[in-house]
Design a protein around this motif. Structure first.
Motif, PDB file in Angstrom:
ATOM      1  N   TYR A 154       0.878  -1.338  -0.128  1.00 17.41           N
ATOM      2  CA  TYR A 154      -0.136   0.014  -0.020  1.00 17.41           C
ATOM      3  C   TYR A 154       0.808   1.001  -0.130  1.00 17.41           C
ATOM      4  O   TYR A 154       1.986   1.341   0.901  1.00 17.41           O
ATOM      5  N   THR A 155       0.705   2.268  -0.964  1.00 19.21           N
ATOM      6  CA  THR A 155       1.479   3.294  -0.940  1.00 19.21           C
ATOM      7  C   THR A 155       0.711   4.508  -1.765  1.00 19.21           C
ATOM      8  O   THR A 155      -0.240   4.474  -2.346  1.00 19.21           O
ATOM      9  N   THR A 156       1.156   5.895  -1.241  1.00 22.54           N
ATOM     10  CA  THR A 156       0.720   7.075  -1.789  1.00 22.54           C
ATOM     11  C   THR A 156       1.204   7.506  -2.981  1.00 22.54           C
ATOM     12  O   THR A 156       1.351   8.536  -3.440  1.00 22.54           O
ATOM     13  N   ASP A 157       2.350   6.609  -3.281  1.00 16.27           N
ATOM     14  CA  ASP A 157       3.236   6.989  -4.493  1.00 16.27           C
ATOM     15  C   ASP A 157       2.351   7.011  -5.795  1.00 16.27           C
ATOM     16  O   ASP A 157       2.079   6.015  -6.300  1.00 16.27           O
ATOM     17  N   ASN A 158       2.310   8.114  -6.475  1.00 20.10           N
ATOM     18  CA  ASN A 158       1.483   8.165  -7.647  1.00 20.10           C
ATOM     19  C   ASN A 158       1.998   7.667  -8.747  1.00 20.10           C
ATOM     20  O   ASN A 158       1.509   7.481  -9.914  1.00 20.10           O
ATOM     21  N   THR A 159       3.482   7.340  -8.769  1.00 18.33           N
ATOM     22  CA  THR A 159       4.067   6.708  -9.860  1.00 18.33           C
ATOM     23  C   THR A 159       3.966   5.351 -10.069  1.00 18.33           C
ATOM     24  O   THR A 159       4.070   4.861 -11.132  1.00 18.33           O
ATOM     25  N   LEU A 160       3.505   4.737  -9.041  1.00 18.02           N
ATOM     26  CA  LEU A 160       3.251   3.227  -9.162  1.00 18.02           C
ATOM     27  C   LEU A 160       1.856   2.601  -9.670  1.00 18.02           C
ATOM     28  O   LEU A 160       1.760   1.863 -10.554  1.00 18.02           O
ATOM     29  N   GLY A 161       0.895   3.485  -9.340  1.00 18.74           N
ATOM     30  CA  GLY A 161      -0.560   3.057  -9.760  1.00 18.74           C
ATOM     31  C   GLY A 161      -1.025   1.840  -9.105  1.00 18.74           C
ATOM     32  O   GLY A 161      -0.179   0.865  -8.446  1.00 18.74           O
ATOM     33  N   GLU A 162      -2.384   1.350  -9.220  1.00 16.55           N
ATOM     34  CA  GLU A 162      -2.574   0.040  -8.663  1.00 16.55           C
ATOM     35  C   GLU A 162      -2.410  -0.891  -9.710  1.00 16.55           C
ATOM     36  O   GLU A 162      -3.049  -0.911 -10.965  1.00 16.55           O
ATOM     37  N   LYS A 163      -1.806  -2.057  -9.386  1.00 17.01           N
ATOM     38  CA  LYS A 163      -1.701  -3.278 -10.396  1.00 17.01           C
ATOM     39  C   LYS A 163      -1.172  -4.200  -9.760  1.00 17.01           C
ATOM     40  O   LYS A 163      -0.721  -4.416  -8.512  1.00 17.01           O
ATOM     41  N   ASP A 164      -1.456  -5.783 -10.470  1.00 15.75           N
ATOM     42  CA  ASP A 164      -0.972  -6.855 -10.193  1.00 15.75           C
ATOM     43  C   ASP A 164       0.443  -6.981 -10.663  1.00 15.75           C
ATOM     44  O   ASP A 164       0.712  -6.775 -11.671  1.00 15.75           O
ATOM     45  N   VAL A 165       1.409  -7.621  -9.597  1.00 15.29           N
ATOM     46  CA  VAL A 165       2.756  -8.084 -10.129  1.00 15.29           C
ATOM     47  C   VAL A 165       2.775  -9.364  -9.759  1.00 15.29           C
ATOM     48  O   VAL A 165       2.054  -9.924  -8.875  1.00 15.29           O
ATOM     49  N   VAL A 173      -2.890   3.997  -2.367  1.00 17.09           N
ATOM     50  CA  VAL A 173      -4.177   4.453  -1.531  1.00 17.09           C
ATOM     51  C   VAL A 173      -3.946   6.134  -1.231  1.00 17.09           C
ATOM     52  O   VAL A 173      -3.125   6.646  -1.900  1.00 17.09           O
ATOM     53  N   ARG A 174      -5.146   6.731  -0.768  1.00 20.59           N
ATOM     54  CA  ARG A 174      -5.017   8.208  -0.595  1.00 20.59           C
ATOM     55  C   ARG A 174      -5.094   8.332   1.070  1.00 20.59           C
ATOM     56  O   ARG A 174      -5.565   7.558   1.914  1.00 20.59           O
ATOM     57  N   LEU A 175      -4.479   9.436   1.422  1.00 23.19           N
ATOM     58  CA  LEU A 175      -4.045   9.916   2.551  1.00 23.19           C
ATOM     59  C   LEU A 175      -5.307  11.167   2.535  1.00 23.19           C
ATOM     60  O   LEU A 175      -5.163  12.067   1.974  1.00 23.19           O
ATOM     61  N   ALA A 176      -6.067  11.040   3.670  1.00 28.04           N
ATOM     62  CA  ALA A 176      -7.182  12.059   3.835  1.00 28.04           C
ATOM     63  C   ALA A 176      -7.245  12.140   5.529  1.00 28.04           C
ATOM     64  O   ALA A 176      -7.879  11.293   6.116  1.00 28.04           O
ATOM     65  N   ILE A 180      -5.750   6.426   6.270  1.00 32.93           N
ATOM     66  CA  ILE A 180      -5.914   5.740   4.952  1.00 32.93           C
ATOM     67  C   ILE A 180      -6.678   4.340   5.156  1.00 32.93           C
ATOM     68  O   ILE A 180      -6.694   3.796   6.078  1.00 32.93           O
ATOM     69  N   GLU A 181      -7.736   4.318   4.024  1.00 28.96           N
ATOM     70  CA  GLU A 181      -8.476   3.232   4.087  1.00 28.96           C
ATOM     71  C   GLU A 181      -8.055   2.436   3.154  1.00 28.96           C
ATOM     72  O   GLU A 181      -7.864   2.767   1.864  1.00 28.96           O
ATOM     73  N   ALA A 182      -8.057   1.004   3.321  1.00 29.01           N
ATOM     74  CA  ALA A 182      -7.542   0.224   2.370  1.00 29.01           C
ATOM     75  C   ALA A 182      -8.437  -1.443   2.681  1.00 29.01           C
ATOM     76  O   ALA A 182      -9.096  -1.382   3.575  1.00 29.01           O
ATOM     77  N   ALA A 183      -7.819  -2.348   1.964  1.00 26.67           N
ATOM     78  CA  ALA A 183      -8.566  -3.727   1.920  1.00 26.67           C
ATOM     79  C   ALA A 183      -7.379  -4.762   1.875  1.00 26.67           C
ATOM     80  O   ALA A 183      -6.469  -4.451   1.093  1.00 26.67           O
ATOM     81  N   ILE A 184      -7.545  -5.820   2.474  1.00 26.76           N
ATOM     82  CA  ILE A 184      -6.706  -7.149   2.224  1.00 26.76           C
ATOM     83  C   ILE A 184      -7.298  -7.931   1.526  1.00 26.76           C
ATOM     84  O   ILE A 184      -8.615  -8.264   1.818  1.00 26.76           O
ATOM     85  N   ASN A 185      -6.921  -8.664   0.345  1.00 28.16           N
ATOM     86  CA  ASN A 185      -7.708  -9.588  -0.477  1.00 28.16           C
ATOM     87  C   ASN A 185      -7.505 -10.922   0.069  1.00 28.16           C
ATOM     88  O   ASN A 185      -6.666 -11.310   0.902  1.00 28.16           O
ATOM     89  N   VAL A 260       6.361   9.904   1.743  1.00 25.49           N
ATOM     90  CA  VAL A 260       5.409   8.851   1.131  1.00 25.49           C
ATOM     91  C   VAL A 260       4.950   7.946   1.929  1.00 25.49           C
ATOM     92  O   VAL A 260       5.869   7.151   2.408  1.00 25.49           O
ATOM     93  N   PHE A 261       3.829   7.371   1.791  1.00 25.95           N
ATOM     94  CA  PHE A 261       3.568   6.329   2.676  1.00 25.95           C
ATOM     95  C   PHE A 261       3.745   4.915   2.057  1.00 25.95           C
ATOM     96  O   PHE A 261       3.417   4.805   0.776  1.00 25.95           O
TER      97      PHE A 261
END
Length: 609
Positions: A154-165, A173-176, A180-185, A260-261
């Motif tokens: 989980y990261t606030t780094d805009n250069t990575l984007g959400e993706k499967d690797v 994720v977004r910091l407000a 930070i709100e997120a989920a584990i699959n 950066v988180f």
């Protein structure tokens, strides 16, 4: 454990317990399997048979009709009878996980003779064979999602984007308001008609000034400093509200808070206190281990090499995580050694394997990925020294009536250059594409009506045979034999234009090196790569790339999926061996003979004593 490295560290005085055992007992190089792949090798060890007998030929097998790959050691068989009620699918029978390895494990035979046996983390034993022996499954045991391990990042780094690797998922994720709100699959919810992933939501609250964070998940509050790991956290995925949950365990690593988180979460492991899949015999044995030592990795290969490969971990972070795995294993081992009174105790350590895969580059100046700073150049050495400590503990504990065998299933070699077998087959005209694009996996663009040979897995080469493959074009008999000889000769003649060396050392026809009831399932040819070379990752899954050969600049820099002659394992014992060339499939007959039991007729090996 590699014999050359072992002998070097012993000469340098860094492994006194191995030196002591070599002098007072015996030591040999141990012939590994053809090919020297872990599931193949350990299946030889477990059954006393070669692959023709136990049916495991590679990490990856293929369905002859669909030409689609599957993992060689186990499969999930879905419930046969189901009914649908609205959005829910209700099974009327259970899903089953089936072990695909054939033949009796030697501890099954021991148990039949009332000899107590404890087998901890034997590879290629998931689900564990049904026996009264105490066993915990090892390599091949999945995470809660049914994969070999899927981390979350989980990261606030805009250069990575959400993706499967490969081996994980990156969440943007977004910091407000410092939250930070997120989920584990979790596992796929097969009880729903859309079969969506189950999830667990969690919150992370970060301190606006200090490098600390608080994680809130299912009533747990975890406070972490930057660079700190959480303990194991129990989580429950809701499958059917109020009725069915699936339990798992995971650990959080707070990599960075500001600016950066960055936070890593381990693959969600099967919970040893409440396992969702069969991972031990008896079923309650893993719960007993949990009560005695606490939570631990149940995932078959717990060192997260994929997190290092994908740049989520730095080298030091991977070594810290691998160290946690080793310390858990050491705790489990000492627990079992303290309980051991008679019979058989087998225990598997995987750290030497995974660290050698990832850190060969740090000690080998010839490697394309070598770092001239030589940072962590002692990583492999330190892992061997750790194993020397384990041997020392063992030697202190056992008595004169106890037979001790220390072995590894294979050695190691550098992985300098990768060879795409399917790209070579395409260039030579053995694979024909429907159009010019062939970069997809699983041979999705192959014209099977004109294709004569293809590669799957890391050492397996198949012919597109009539009567076996759905769209086979090669006739059985003379045409098959001539094509095999042609492929053998051509592959043995392949020279690397960069080095001038042969890429392939030896080719093996399955019927010449295997025997047993499952010979017909074997690949037609096994490719024994030269030292320094290995099949590319793309080869394993039927992908065709632009290059036949390329430098390996990955952190995965050491390997053993080459000609078996280059990567023997080791065997040390506290008894003298009569066998000059012991092999992995000799171990099962050896153990049986130690207890006065004749080997099965299907076993091809013999006692080393």
């Amino acid at each position: 454990m590699d014999p050359d490295l072992l002998e070097r560290f012993v000469r340098e005085g860094k492994m006194p317990n191995f030196e002591r055992l070599k002098k007072t007992g015996d030591y040999r190089k141990l012939e590994t399997s053809i090919p020297p792949q872990s599931p193949v090798a350990w299946s030889n060890f477990i059954t006393g048979m070669n692959p023709g007998g136990h049916g495991i030929f590679d990490f990856i097998h293929r369905n002859e009709q669909t030409i689609f790959p599957y993992l060689s050691t186990s499969e999930i068989v879905s419930a046969e009878r189901k009914i649908s009620i609205g959005e829910w699918v209700i099974p009327l029978s259970s899903d089953k996980i089936v072990l695909l390895r054939r033949g009796l494990a030697f501890w099954e035979i021991l148990q039949e003779k009332k000899i107590p046996s404890t087998v901890i983390r034997a590879p290629a034993n998931f689900p564990p064979v049904e026996t009264k022996a105490e066993s915990l499954s090892g390599m091949g045991t999945p995470d809660i999602q049914g994969t070999y391990g899927m981390f979350s990042y989980y990261t606030t780094d805009n250069t990575l984007g959400e993706k499967d690797v490969s081996g994980g998922k990156i969440f943007h994720v977004r910091l407000a308001n410092n939250r930070i709100e997120a989920a584990i699959n979790g596992p796929i919810n097969t009880y729903k008609t859309n079969a969506s992933k189950s999830i667990i939501k969690f919150s992370t609250i970060i301190d606006p000034k200090n490098p600390v964070a608080k994680i809130i998940i299912q009533g747990n509050m975890i406070f972490l400093k930057e660079g700190e790991w959480s303990p194991w956290i129990h989580v429950d995925f809701e499958i059917i509200p109020y009725i069915k949950k699936v339990s798992g365990i995971c650990r959080f690593y707070l990599k960075q808070v500001h600016p950066v988180f960055k936070m890593y979460v381990t693959p969600v492991n099967i919970d040893p206190s409440n396992p969702a899949m069969p991972i031990s015999t008896p079923e309650n044995f893993v719960r007993e281990l949990y009560e005695e030592v606490g939570p631990f990795y149940t995932q078959g290969i717990p060192e997260d090499t994929k997190a290092l490969t994908n740049g989520i971990f730095e080298d030091d972070e991977f070594l810290e995580q691998a160290g946690m795995v080793f310390n858990e294993s050491k705790k489990l081992f000492k627990n079992e050694l303290d309980r051991f009174r008679a019979g058989l105790l087998f225990f598997y350590f995987g750290s030497t394997d995974q660290v050698a895969h990832m850190f060969w580059r740090t000690m080998d100046a010839s490697h394309p990925a070598h770092d001239s700073s030589r940072k962590n150049s002692d990583a492999i050495e330190n892992t061997y020294i750790n194993m020397d400590e384990i041997l020392g503990v063992t030697l202190e504990k056992i008595d004169q009536k106890t037979t001790l065998i220390v072995l590894s299933d294979h050695g190691f070699a550098p992985f300098y250059r990768s060879f795409n077998l399917n790209t070579w087959l395409k260039k030579e005209g053995y694979i024909v594409l429907k159009n010019n694009s062939g970069k997809g996996e699983f041979f999705e663009n192959v014209d099977w009506s004109r294709t004569r040979a293809y590669g799957y897995g890391f050492n397996s080469l198949y012919l597109n045979l009539k009567g076996r493959e759905k769209n086979g074009v090669v006739n059985q008999g003379k045409e098959r034999n001539l094509l095999m000889k042609e492929l053998e000769n051509k592959l043995l003649a392949v020279l690397d234009p960069k080095t001038g060396k042969r890429v392939v050392n030896r080719m093996y026809e399955s019927e010449n090196v295997y025997s047993g009831d499952y010979l017909k399932k074997a690949p037609d040819l096994i490719v024994g790569y030269n030292k320094g070379y290995r099949a590319s990752w793309e080869t394993a899954l039927g992908s065709i790339t632009d290059e036949v050969l390329r430098d390996n600049k990955e952190k995965w820099s050491g390997d053993h999926l080459i000609d078996h002659e280059f990567v023997p394992g080791i065997i040390l014992t506290n008894k003298k061996m009569k066998s000059d060339r012991p092999s992995l499939y000799d171990i099962a007959p050896t153990v049986l003979e130690e207890f006065g039991i004749e080997k099965n007729k299907s076993m091809v090996g013999k006692s080393i004593f």
